[in-house]
Design an enzyme around this catalytic site. Structure first.
Site, PDB file in Angstrom:
ATOM      1  N   ASN A   1      66.600 103.568  33.409  1.00  0.00           N
ATOM      2  CA  ASN A   1      67.641 103.356  34.415  1.00  0.00           C
ATOM      3  C   ASN A   1      68.064 104.735  34.900  1.00  0.00           C
ATOM      4  OD1 ASN A   1      69.916 102.731  35.881  1.00  0.00           O
ATOM      5  ND2 ASN A   1      70.885 101.508  34.290  1.00  0.00           N
TER       6      ASN A   1
ATOM      7  N   ARG B   1      64.834  99.949  36.305  1.00  0.00           N
ATOM      8  CA  ARG B   1      65.924  99.238  36.970  1.00  0.00           C
ATOM      9  C   ARG B   1      66.109  99.838  38.364  1.00  0.00           C
ATOM     10  NH1 ARG B   1      72.253  99.877  36.656  1.00  0.00           N
ATOM     11  NH2 ARG B   1      72.865  97.886  37.537  1.00  0.00           N
TER      12      ARG B   1
ATOM     13  N   HIS C   1      74.074  93.544  39.692  1.00  0.00           N
ATOM     14  CA  HIS C   1      74.211  93.134  38.281  1.00  0.00           C
ATOM     15  C   HIS C   1      73.487  91.809  38.036  1.00  0.00           C
ATOM     16  CE1 HIS C   1      78.319  95.418  37.929  1.00  0.00           C
ATOM     17  NE2 HIS C   1      77.317  96.197  37.522  1.00  0.00           N
TER      18      HIS C   1
ATOM     19  N   ARG D   1      85.425 102.420  41.728  1.00  0.00           N
ATOM     20  CA  ARG D   1      85.228 101.817  43.056  1.00  0.00           C
ATOM     21  C   ARG D   1      86.385 100.892  43.411  1.00  0.00           C
ATOM     22  NH1 ARG D   1      79.491  99.424  41.627  1.00  0.00           N
ATOM     23  NH2 ARG D   1      78.930 101.174  40.301  1.00  0.00           N
TER      24      ARG D   1
ATOM     25  N   GLU E   1      70.840  94.079  29.437  1.00  0.00           N
ATOM     26  CA  GLU E   1      70.004  94.234  30.622  1.00  0.00           C
ATOM     27  C   GLU E   1      68.650  94.816  30.263  1.00  0.00           C
ATOM     28  OE1 GLU E   1      73.623  96.060  32.168  1.00  0.00           O
ATOM     29  OE2 GLU E   1      73.038  95.344  34.152  1.00  0.00           O
TER      30      GLU E   1
END
Ligand code: ADP
Length: 375
Positions: free
Chosen positions: A9, A68, A157, A218, A361
Site C-alpha cells: 500500500n 492497493r 474503502h 479531512r 484489508e
C-alpha cells in the site's frame, strides 16, 4: 510451505507492507516504511529496498504481489493483473485521484522492477462500489459535464466494507443475501456504507475520499460554496484549498489532534476545541446512520471497524445512543470489553445486532490476488 502474497500500500510518504497466507488468513509479517523523501529514505525505490531487507526470508513463499490502488476510475474494478496497458490506464486516471494514485503507481513500478518474475495485481478501493445504484452514484449536476469528466460517486474503502460485511454475515451465521447492513469504517479515513444482500446501495465517499464523515484530517461533507468563497474572496489557491480540506481539516483542523485516545484526554481536561471536534464528528456519524436506516428501512446489523471503530467504545456509544425506538440498543458491558476479536456489542433484545469486526484489508487483497492467479 504455504503460499503467501506480498501486499503493498504505497502512499506519498509511506509504504505499508504485509506478507499474508491467503488460504489460512495468517499474517506472516507486516510493517511500514515512513518518511519517504525526508533524507534517510530518499524515494520509493529506497523504501522498497528496506521492505525487502526487513522481509528477507519471509519472501520465499510469495506467489504474487498485491497493490492497493485507491481509484479505479470508471472502468477498472476487478482485481487486475498489472501489465504495461494497465499502467497506462492508471496514468490517465491520475487527475481523478491526484493525492492517492500517483504514489500507488510509483509503488507498482518499483515493485515490478524489483520482482519481475512475480505476477503483480492491482486491487481497487473503489471496486465494491462500482455498481452502486445510479440514484446513489449520481451527483445532481449538469449531466453532460458529469459524463465528460467521469464525475460520479465512486466510494472508497471498498475492500474493507466488502470484507467486513461478509465477516458480519459469517459471524451471525446468516446468509449474506438476507441481511440489511450498515458498515462504519472509522479510521483516520472514515466512511459508511449501506449494504443489502451483500451489495452496496450507498456509501459516504464520492468522487474522491473527501466526501462524507468527519475524518482525521479531512472535512467530509461541506457546502461546495465554501470552496468557491475561499477561492474568490479569501484569495486561496486551488492547491491551498485542497490541502486544507484534505490535510488540515476534520479532527485535526477542529481540535488539533487526530488520535481519539488523545482527544478523549483533552476533553477530560476541559479542552473546548477537542469537545467541539468530537461533537461534530459524532453528529455527522449519527446523521449518516439515520440516513442509511431510512434507505434500508431498518438494519439487521450495524458493524464498527478500523482503528476508531474497533477500539473506541465511547464513539460507538455516542453514535448509537437514544436509538432504542429505531431498534438499536447497545449492551454497555459488551461495548466496553477490550477483546480484539469479532464480537457482538448490542443487547440481547436489540432488534438490530451491533458488531465490532476487525477489518483486514491485507487479507482481502491477498485473497483477491490468488483468485486472479488461480483463474
Ligand atoms: P488508517 O485510516 O490510517 O488505516 P486506522 O484504521 O489504523 O487508520 O485508525 C487509526 C486511528 O484509530 C488513530 O488515529 C486513532 O484515532 C484510532 N485509535 C487507535 N487505537 C485506538 C484506541 N485504543 N482508542 C481510540 N482510538 C484509537
Amino acid at each position: 510451505m504455504p503460499r503467501t502474497v506480498l501486499v503493498l500500500n504505497s502512499g506519498s510518504s509511506s509504504v505499508k507492507y504485509a506478507v499474508v497466507e491467503p488460504d489460512s488468513g495468517a499474517m506472516v509479517a507486516d510493517g511500514i516504511v515512513e518518511r519517504i523523501g525526508e533524507g534517510v529514505v530518499a524515494d520509493h525505490a529506497a523504501a522498497m529496498q528496506i521492505v525487502f531487507e526487513e522481509l528477507a526470508d519471509d519472501m520465499t513463499g510469495v506467489v504474487a504481489v498485491g497493490h492497493r490502488v485507491v481509484h479505479g476510475g470508471p472502468d477498472l474494478y476487478k482485481p487486475t493483473l498489472v501489465d504495461d496497458a494497465l499502467i497506462g490506464t492508471l496514468e490517465e486516471l491520475a487527475p481523478l485521484a491526484p493525492l492517492h494514485n500517483p504514489p500507488a503507481l510509483l509503488g507498482i513500478r518499483v515493485a515490478r522492477n524489483a520482482l519481475p518474475h512475480l505476477p503483480h495485481i492491482a486491487v481497487f478501493d473503489t471496486a465494491f462500489f462500482h455498481d452502486l445504484p445510479p440514484a446513489a452514484s449520481t451527483y445532481a449536476i449538469d449531466r453532460d459535464i458529469a459524463a465528460q469528466w467521469h464525475i460520479r460517486r465512486y466510494g472508497f474503502h471498498g475492500t474493507s466494507h466488502q470484507y467486513v460485511s461478509e465477516q458480519a454475515a459469517a459471524f451471525l451465521d446468516a446468509p449474506l443475501g438476507s441481511l440489511r447492513q450498515i458498515v462504519l469504517h472509522l479510521g483516520n479515513g472514515a466512511s459508511a456504507s449501506a449494504i443489502v444482500g451483500g451489495r452496496p446501495v450507498d456509501t459516504s465517499m464520492g468522487l474522491t475520499p473527501l466526501e462524507g464523515l468527519v475524518m482525521g484530517t479531512r472535512s467530509g461533507d461541506i457546502d461546495p460554496g465554501v470552496i468557491t468563497y475561499l477561492w474568490r474572496t479569501a484569495g486561496m489557491s486551488v492547491e491551498d484549498i485542497e490541502t486544507m480540506l484534505n490535510r488540515h481539516a476534520g479532527m485535526l483542523g477542529l481540535g488539533g489532534e487526530i488520535d481519539f485516545r488523545v482527544v478523549h484526554q483533552r476533553i477530560e481536561s476541559g479542552d473546548e476545541a477537542a469537545q467541539l471536534a468530537y461533537d461534530v464528528y459524532i453528529h455527522r456519524l449519527r446523521k449518516y446512520i439515520g440516513a442509511y436506516l431510512a434507505l434500508l428501512g431498518g438494519a439487521d446489523v450495524i458493524t464498527f471497524t478500523a482503528g476508531v471503530g474497533e477500539n473506541d467504545a465511547a464513539v460507538r456509544r455516542d453514535a448509537l445512543s437514544g436509538m432504542a425506538a429505531l431498534g438499536i440498543e447497545l449492551d454497555e458491558q459488551l461495548n466496553t470489553s477490550t477483546t480484539r476479536a469479532a464480537r457482538r456489542i448490542s443487547a440481547d433484545n436489540s432488534p438490530t445486532t451491533v458488531l465490532v469486526i476487525p477489518t483486514d484489508e491485507e487479507l482481502a487483497i491477498a485473497r483477491a490476488c490468488v483468485e486472479v492467479i488461480d483463474a
